[in-house]
Each structure stands twice: as structure tokens, then as C-alpha cells.
Enzyme design. Structure first.
Site, PDB file in Angstrom:
ATOM      1  N   GLU A  65       0.844  -1.193   0.000  1.00  0.00           N
ATOM      2  CA  GLU A  65       0.000   0.000   0.000  1.00  0.00           C
ATOM      3  C   GLU A  65       0.878   1.242   0.000  1.00  0.00           C
ATOM      4  O   GLU A  65       1.751   1.349   0.853  1.00  0.00           O
ATOM      5  CB  GLU A  65      -0.908   0.018   1.239  1.00  0.00           C
ATOM      6  CG  GLU A  65      -1.890  -1.129   1.315  1.00  0.00           C
ATOM      7  CD  GLU A  65      -3.166  -0.909   0.511  1.00  0.00           C
ATOM      8  OE1 GLU A  65      -3.328   0.191  -0.047  1.00  0.00           O
ATOM      9  OE2 GLU A  65      -3.970  -1.831   0.448  1.00  0.00           O
TER      10      GLU A  65
ATOM     11  N   HIS B 263      -9.546   0.695  -0.288  1.00  0.00           N
ATOM     12  CA  HIS B 263     -10.021   0.229   1.026  1.00  0.00           C
ATOM     13  C   HIS B 263     -11.005   1.223   1.665  1.00  0.00           C
ATOM     14  O   HIS B 263     -10.914   1.555   2.841  1.00  0.00           O
ATOM     15  CB  HIS B 263      -8.855  -0.069   1.965  1.00  0.00           C
ATOM     16  CG  HIS B 263      -9.223  -0.975   3.100  1.00  0.00           C
ATOM     17  ND1 HIS B 263      -9.843  -2.192   2.912  1.00  0.00           N
ATOM     18  CD2 HIS B 263      -9.062  -0.859   4.432  1.00  0.00           C
ATOM     19  CE1 HIS B 263     -10.051  -2.774   4.081  1.00  0.00           C
ATOM     20  NE2 HIS B 263      -9.584  -1.985   5.014  1.00  0.00           N
TER      21      HIS B 263
END
Length: 144
Positions: free
Chosen positions: A90, A109
Site C-alpha cells: 500500500e 479500502h
């Protein structure tokens, strides 16, 4: 068959092995904890067990699905497609093959980031603050 700790499975839910789930399901939505236990839970072997018409949704933690093997399975039409809300790295590299697939949806997310969800979270936090200031234990304590 692993079950959520301390939780009863309702009668309308049928617990099956992962292998049976992969072979029979049209949509598989992953909501498992991250960490070494579930690292690469879904990889080439598991993707090969899925129906060609199946979609894989990974909404739990990065690394649960081997992203390059998932992308390859979609590209080769071993499975129909899917959605990823989390990534092993990420933020992900925008050049990753996963971003070139038309039948894969990627989000950062924030799938639960709806107005209704944010309102419920705010109310839960406010209730817990009230409980703590009243000398009681919060319903959602943060543990380290």
C-alpha cells in the site's frame, strides 16, 4: 472447519471446506484477518479450483490474495473477474497488471465509507466516550 471465535453459525449458513467453497461458488468474498496465517490464502492452486464464471472479492487485508496470480487467472480467463479493496503493498504500483484488467474493480479500502457507515461509527465513538467519562468500560476498547 474454523469458525469465528465465540460465535455461533446461524442455521441458514452452511460451513464447507475452502476447496468446496472455491469449486461451487459464483462469488467469493474474503473477510479474513491478515498476517502470516492467511498470507497468500488464495493463490494459483485455489484460483484453478474456481469456476470460470466466478468472481473473487478481497475486502479483508492485503496479502491474503496473491495479486499477480489473481491477475494472471483473470487475464487467462480462468475466472471471470473480481474486486480488490486491499493490496499487499500500500499504495500499490499503478503500473501493476491488476490495473490493466477491465473485469477487475480496484478501490482504496474505502468500501465501507458510506454516509450511513460513517454516521454509525461516529455514534459508536460518542457512546464509548460517554461510557468512559461515566466511569464505565467502553464497548469497543482499543487494545495494544
Amino acid at each position: 472447519m474454523p469458525r469465528p471465535e465465540g460465535k455461533e453459525i446461524p442455521d441458514y449458513v452452511k460451513a464447507v471446506t475452502l476447496e468446496q467453497l472455491l469449486k461451487e461458488s459464483d462469488f467469493i468474498s474474503l473477510h479474513v484477518p491478515g498476517g502470516t496465517k492467511n498470507q497468500n490464502l488464495i493463490g494459483k492452486k485455489e484460483l484453478e479450483q474456481m469456476k470460470k464464471s466466478a468472481f473473487l472479492l478481497t475486502l479483508s487485508r492485503g496479502g491474503v490474495v496473491n495479486e499477480s496470480e489473481f491477475a494472471e487467472a483473470v487475464r487467462k480467463k480462468q475466472i471471470a473477474g473480481g474486486a480488490l479493496d486491499v493490496f499487499a503493498k500500500e499504495p500499490p504500483e499503478i503500473t501493476d497488471n491488476i490495473f490493466k484488467l477491465e473485469n477487475v474493480i480496484v478501490t482504496p479500502h474505502i468500501g465501507s465509507n458510506t454516509e450511513e457507515c460513517m454516521e454509525r461509527i461516529a455514534m459508536d465513538v460518542a457512546r464509548d466516550v460517554h461510557l468512559v467519562l461515566s466511569g464505565e468500560d467502553p464497548r469497543h476498547p482499543i487494545r495494544q
